[in-house]
Design a protein around this motif. Structure first.
Motif, short mmCIF file in Angstrom:
data_model
loop_
_atom_site.label_atom_id
_atom_site.label_comp_id
_atom_site.label_asym_id
_atom_site.label_seq_id
_atom_site.Cartn_x
_atom_site.Cartn_y
_atom_site.Cartn_z
N GLU A 196 22.71 -70.76 2.12
CA GLU A 196 21.84 -70.54 3.28
C GLU A 196 20.40 -68.94 2.73
OE1 GLU A 196 24.42 -70.00 7.15
OE2 GLU A 196 24.32 -72.42 6.46
N GLN A 197 20.99 -68.28 2.20
CA GLN A 197 20.08 -67.55 2.04
C GLN A 197 18.79 -67.74 1.01
OE1 GLN A 197 21.77 -63.54 1.48
NE2 GLN A 197 22.49 -63.25 3.09
N LEU A 198 19.64 -68.73 0.22
CA LEU A 198 18.49 -69.12 -0.73
C LEU A 198 17.69 -69.99 -0.18
CD1 LEU A 198 21.43 -69.05 -4.67
CD2 LEU A 198 19.39 -68.18 -3.83
N GLY A 199 18.33 -70.82 0.03
CA GLY A 199 17.56 -72.24 1.32
C GLY A 199 16.09 -71.34 1.75
N VAL B 99 9.60 -70.88 -1.87
CA VAL B 99 8.76 -70.64 -3.32
C VAL B 99 8.09 -70.98 -3.95
CG1 VAL B 99 12.02 -70.51 -4.30
CG2 VAL B 99 10.94 -72.16 -3.61
N GLU B 100 7.17 -71.47 -2.46
CA GLU B 100 5.69 -71.88 -2.95
C GLU B 100 4.63 -71.09 -4.23
OE1 GLU B 100 3.09 -75.03 -1.99
OE2 GLU B 100 5.27 -74.21 -1.06
N GLY B 101 4.75 -71.97 -4.76
CA GLY B 101 3.33 -71.75 -5.81
C GLY B 101 4.23 -70.82 -7.26
#
Length: 95
Positions: A39-42, A46-48
């Motif tokens: 959930e933390q990774l989600g 990470v846009e761009g």
């Protein structure tokens, strides 16, 4: 998201892992910890950001699909246990 004991039993059954009743609480904590990391990774923005590796950068190496006989009959037949001219000879198996 939090897993309950019934879900831990179900996961163990699907994975064909035999677990004892006293292990359920420990496994429940471990699995909830793993889900927490996911959930933390989600939540990471990470846009761009370009991926470091992936199939987007892969390109197939293509060559012409040409049928050939190899043009090396001596090399092909060099490992034959027996030969007659340009043909393999094998023991007779059907009478």
């Amino acid at each position: 998201m939090s897993l309950d004991a019934a879900t831990v039993r179900h996961i163990a059954r699907l994975a064909r892992i035999g677990i004892e009743e006293d292990e359920i609480v420990r496994l429940q904590g471990e699995l909830n910890g793993i889900i927490g990391w996911i959930e933390q990774l989600g939540a990471v923005d990470v846009e761009g950001v370009q991926p470091m590796a992936g199939i987007e950068q892969a390109a197939l190496r293509l060559r012409d699909d040409v049928v050939t006989d190899g043009a090396r009959p001596e090399a092909v037949l060099s490992n034959a246990p027996g030969r007659n001219g340009l043909f393999y000879t094998v023991p007779k198996v059907v009478e």
